[in-house]
Design an enzyme around this catalytic site. Structure first.
Site, PDB file in Angstrom:
ATOM      1  N   CYS A  73      -1.666   5.671  10.667  1.00 57.17           N
ATOM      2  CA  CYS A  73      -0.687   4.837   9.971  1.00 57.17           C
ATOM      3  C   CYS A  73       0.643   4.711  10.729  1.00 57.17           C
ATOM      4  O   CYS A  73       1.332   5.708  10.967  1.00 57.17           O
ATOM      5  CB  CYS A  73      -0.427   5.394   8.577  1.00 57.17           C
ATOM      6  SG  CYS A  73       0.791   4.424   7.653  1.00 57.17           S
TER       7      CYS A  73
ATOM      8  N   LYS B  15      -9.482   8.908  -1.085  1.00 57.13           N
ATOM      9  CA  LYS B  15      -8.201   9.495  -1.440  1.00 57.13           C
ATOM     10  C   LYS B  15      -8.386  10.617  -2.459  1.00 57.13           C
ATOM     11  O   LYS B  15      -9.038  10.425  -3.488  1.00 57.13           O
ATOM     12  CB  LYS B  15      -7.279   8.421  -2.021  1.00 57.13           C
ATOM     13  CG  LYS B  15      -6.996   7.284  -1.046  1.00 57.13           C
ATOM     14  CD  LYS B  15      -6.264   6.136  -1.712  1.00 57.13           C
ATOM     15  CE  LYS B  15      -6.093   4.973  -0.753  1.00 57.13           C
ATOM     16  NZ  LYS B  15      -5.475   3.790  -1.390  1.00 57.13           N
TER      17      LYS B  15
ATOM     18  N   GLU C 297       7.160   4.908   0.399  1.00 59.03           N
ATOM     19  CA  GLU C 297       7.674   3.831   1.235  1.00 59.03           C
ATOM     20  C   GLU C 297       8.461   4.402   2.423  1.00 59.03           C
ATOM     21  O   GLU C 297       9.443   5.136   2.249  1.00 59.03           O
ATOM     22  CB  GLU C 297       8.526   2.837   0.456  1.00 59.03           C
ATOM     23  CG  GLU C 297       7.730   1.963  -0.487  1.00 59.03           C
ATOM     24  CD  GLU C 297       6.757   1.040   0.236  1.00 59.03           C
ATOM     25  OE1 GLU C 297       7.155   0.386   1.220  1.00 59.03           O
ATOM     26  OE2 GLU C 297       5.584   0.984  -0.176  1.00 59.03           O
TER      27      GLU C 297
END
Length: 227
Positions: A12, A39, A69
């Site tokens: 990521c 997950k 975020e």
């Protein structure tokens, strides 16, 4: 001091932003990688969007908070943690930097389409979009080595993971995306040599990215090999 845990994924780019910020500031943290295809329940309970990164903050009194975020996490680290400043002091310049961080997210959006393209038309459309965005960056960069000159900033933390993709892509075929972009190319090289950037991913990053391309039947794997 608070205990910081970065909930992560091996590939990521948004996680890498936060990892780079933590490493630049010299802040101790633990990193936990999860499988986004499977997950764990504990992750889904604390991640409102079901995405990484998450930053778990455990206080000395036993209380805990979770941030999600990457931009929010980076801003929190900048405001609360010691170490080198990663945002400029001037409010206008700082706001400008935040704008270019968002621009970096739009580049990542095009990159997703580029790496997962399964036909030449889609690949070319995303290649054209990427060329346009990097050409825009070429116009705003100065003498370097980093976005704002000599000072490494959060804008650099955003774009380092972008350029890292091309370290793998360039071994598969010549894209021509950076052709004629001398400032961008110089910036890319400087970021690749930064210790925090190198440490933001595991040694198996290239292998994992190649496996990702294979899983998505990326046309990049079918291009003529780079010379």
């Amino acid at each position: 001091m608070s205990k910081l845990t970065l909930v992560s994924h091996h590939l990521c780019p948004y996680v890498q932003r936060a990892a780079i910020a933590l490493l630049e500031k010299g802040v101790p943290f633990e990193r936990i990688n999860i499988d986004l295809a499977d997950k764990p329940d504990w992750f889904l309970k604390i991640s409102p969007l079901g995405k990484v990164p998450l930053l778990r903050i455990e206080e000395e009194d036993g209380s805990e908070a979770v941030l999600f975020e990457s931009s929010v996490i980076c801003e929190y680290l900048e405001e609360t943690q010691p170490g080198v400043a990663l945002h400029p002091k001037d409010p206008l310049t700082r706001a400008r930097h935040r704008g270019w961080m968002e621009f970096g997210s739009s580049v990542l959006s095009d990159l997703w389409g580029y790496e997962t393209a399964q036909d030449t038309a889609q690949l070319e459309a995303k290649r054209t979009a990427l060329i346009a965005k990097f050409a825009t960056l070429e116009k705003v960069l100065t003498g370097g080595p980093y976005f704002a000159g000599n000072d490494f900033s959060l804008v650099d933390a955003v774009f380092a993971p972008v350029f890292r993709y091309f370290d793998v892509f360039d071994t598969l075929g010549a894209s021509g995306i950076f052709e004629g972009l001398e400032r961008v190319t110089r910036w890319r090289k400087a970021l690749s040599e930064r210790a925090s950037v190198q440490a933001a991913v595991g040694a198996d990053y290239s292998q994992r990215l190649t496996e990702f391309l294979e899983k998505h039947n990326s046309i990049l794997l079918k291009l003529p090999a780079a010379a």
